[in-house]
Design a protein around this motif. Structure first.
Motif, mmCIF file in Angstrom:
data_model
loop_
_atom_site.group_PDB
_atom_site.id
_atom_site.type_symbol
_atom_site.label_atom_id
_atom_site.label_comp_id
_atom_site.label_asym_id
_atom_site.label_seq_id
_atom_site.Cartn_x
_atom_site.Cartn_y
_atom_site.Cartn_z
ATOM 1 N N ILE A 1 0.860 -1.179 0.000
ATOM 2 C CA ILE A 1 0.000 0.000 0.000
ATOM 3 C C ILE A 1 0.900 1.234 0.000
ATOM 4 C CG2 ILE A 1 -1.853 1.227 1.175
ATOM 5 C CD1 ILE A 1 -2.594 -1.574 0.101
ATOM 6 N N LEU A 2 0.720 2.097 -1.005
ATOM 7 C CA LEU A 2 1.571 3.279 -1.138
ATOM 8 C C LEU A 2 0.940 4.527 -0.545
ATOM 9 C CD1 LEU A 2 2.813 2.891 -4.837
ATOM 10 C CD2 LEU A 2 3.846 1.980 -2.746
ATOM 11 N N ALA A 3 -0.395 4.633 -0.643
ATOM 12 C CA ALA A 3 -1.073 5.860 -0.219
ATOM 13 C C ALA A 3 -2.574 5.614 -0.251
ATOM 14 C CB ALA A 3 -0.706 7.020 -1.159
ATOM 15 N N SER A 4 -3.336 6.631 0.136
ATOM 16 C CA SER A 4 -4.782 6.637 -0.066
ATOM 17 C C SER A 4 -5.118 7.799 -0.986
ATOM 18 C CB SER A 4 -5.519 6.792 1.270
ATOM 19 O OG SER A 4 -5.389 5.612 2.041
ATOM 20 N N ILE A 5 -5.961 7.522 -1.991
ATOM 21 C CA ILE A 5 -6.258 8.491 -3.044
ATOM 22 C C ILE A 5 -7.722 8.899 -2.950
ATOM 23 C CG2 ILE A 5 -6.140 8.945 -5.517
ATOM 24 C CD1 ILE A 5 -3.432 8.169 -4.268
ATOM 25 N N LEU B 1 3.214 7.389 -10.264
ATOM 26 C CA LEU B 1 3.410 7.216 -8.825
ATOM 27 C C LEU B 1 4.374 6.059 -8.567
ATOM 28 C CD1 LEU B 1 2.417 8.399 -6.111
ATOM 29 C CD2 LEU B 1 0.748 6.540 -6.025
ATOM 30 N N ARG B 2 4.258 4.983 -9.347
ATOM 31 C CA ARG B 2 5.222 3.880 -9.250
ATOM 32 C C ARG B 2 6.647 4.396 -9.475
ATOM 33 N NH1 ARG B 2 2.106 0.776 -13.220
ATOM 34 N NH2 ARG B 2 0.800 -0.802 -12.254
ATOM 35 N N ALA C 1 3.849 9.566 0.002
ATOM 36 C CA ALA C 1 3.653 10.094 -1.344
ATOM 37 C C ALA C 1 3.352 11.588 -1.247
ATOM 38 C CB ALA C 1 2.507 9.371 -2.031
ATOM 39 N N PRO C 2 3.980 12.418 -2.082
ATOM 40 C CA PRO C 2 3.712 13.861 -2.041
ATOM 41 C C PRO C 2 2.241 14.160 -2.316
ATOM 42 C CG PRO C 2 5.659 13.384 -3.368
ATOM 43 C CD PRO C 2 5.010 12.068 -3.060
#
Length: 350
Positions: free
Chosen positions: A79-83, A282-283, A301-302
């Motif tokens: 999991i990288l972030a929430s969008i 994003l990757r 993530a910015p």
């Protein structure tokens, strides 16, 4: 088909406009209010247990599965972030495609009681993801360009010629299946799928035929809307009636790669990456700032990338469906809304 090939695709552009500015304001105000986790097993009496997937929270509703698409963003098996609004976009994009592809394959959808929820019939899921590719591209370990660039010329049973360059169109679409592993998908050949008992030969032949037909149809629809469907993945299962169903999601920006069609050729000729409307940028940011496969803790993530990805997902939905994205009401907490809608839907199905 020939007329589609001769007619240039319509111009679509990820440019600033009043609509984007309006959406960006809503996106930025919702960054701290994403649907990152659900607990319907505690709020909906009809639900028994919960499985937390990378993006979906899946609940056992007796004869049905209740699939809640969250705003979680995954890549590199993490999991990288929430969008913001991502779950709604994915759910509604899938529903649009499910409705458009019933002439190719039946799907498992029973009802869609909420913007983030699909109720589906239970299926015995084939432990294989059917990845279809039309171009040589990608940045993950299992992507076609990554393995090709390392010298691999036979991938998942497909013989690839020397001399291919990144983002080049293949002479024909290819199928590169992977096993559905808990932590990391593993490429596999059709022969290995049958030899390992993952699927029978007859089921594999039928599902692979449907996967290729779905992708070809998706490519033509996307091109009609000014987009290139580059690659995607499908999942299938078998219902209690013995019928094979398309399950999970279809042609979403999470499961698929999309490029802007009208600028593709010029950008390739100039050595530039195609304009993409998926999570690839994003990757690439994570790959340039950390080792996303091995680092225990990933950087945040910015906010500007999170906002841009949310916009691109909405842009894709609107471009493909030719409709406006409807912002959810904010008066009722989203978890309360989902709980109420799911409870009512399950009561009506009993």
């Amino acid at each position: 088909m020939s007329s589609q090939q001769q007619s240039p695709p319509p111009h679509v552009a990820l440019t600033n406009n009043d609509h984007k500015e309006e959406l960006m304001r809503a996106i930025k105000s919702s960054i701290t209010n994403c649907l990152s986790e659900t607990h319907l097993d505690l709020t909906v009496p009809q639900l028994k247990s919960k499985i937390r997937g990378k993006v979906r929270d899946i609940y056992d509703g007796g004869d049905y599965l209740v699939m809640v698409t969250t705003d979680r963003q995954s890549a590199f098996d993490r999991i990288l972030a929430s969008i913001p609004f991502k779950g709604q976009v994915l759910n509604e994009t899938s529903l649009w495609w499910f409705n458009k592809t019933q002439h190719i394959t039946p799907n498992a959808v029973v009802s869609v009681p909420d913007k983030n929820v699909t109720i589906a019939r239970k299926c015995s899921v084939f432990p294989v993801e059917f990845v279809v590719r039309g171009y040589v591209t990608g940045s993950t370990d299992t992507s076609l360009w990554t393995v090709y660039n390392k010298g691999v010329r036979n991938y998942c049973g497909n013989n690839l010629p020397d001399g291919l360059v990144k983002n080049q169109k293949l002479t024909e679409n290819i199928l590169t299946p992977t096993t559905k592993a808990a932590d990391h998908d593993v490429p596999v050949t059709p022969d290995e799928i049958v030899q390992r008992g993952l699927m029978t030969q007859a089921d594999y032949d039928e599902v692979s035929r449907r996967a290729m037909s779905l992708f070809e149809f998706g490519q033509h629809v996307a091109l009609d809307h000014g987009l290139i469907l580059v690659d995607t993945k499908y999942e299938f299962g078998k219902g209690p009636d013995g019928q094979i169903y398309l399950i999970d999601e279809v042609h979403t920006p999470d499961s698929s790669r999309y490029w802007i069609a009208h600028s593709y050729q010029e950008r390739i000729q100039n050595g530039l990456e195609p304009e993409n409307i998926d999570k690839e940028f994003l990757r690439l940011w994570f790959k340039s700032h950390c080792n996303p496969y091995e680092d225990e803790v990933l950087p945040d993530a910015p906010e500007e990338l999170v906002s841009e990805l949310a916009w691109r997902y909405i842009f894709l939905f609107e471009t493909i469906t030719n409709s406006r994205f409807e912002m959810p009401e904010t008066k009722e907490p989203v978890h309360d809304r989902i709980s109420r809608n799911v409870s009512q839907a399950l009561s009506s199905l009993q």
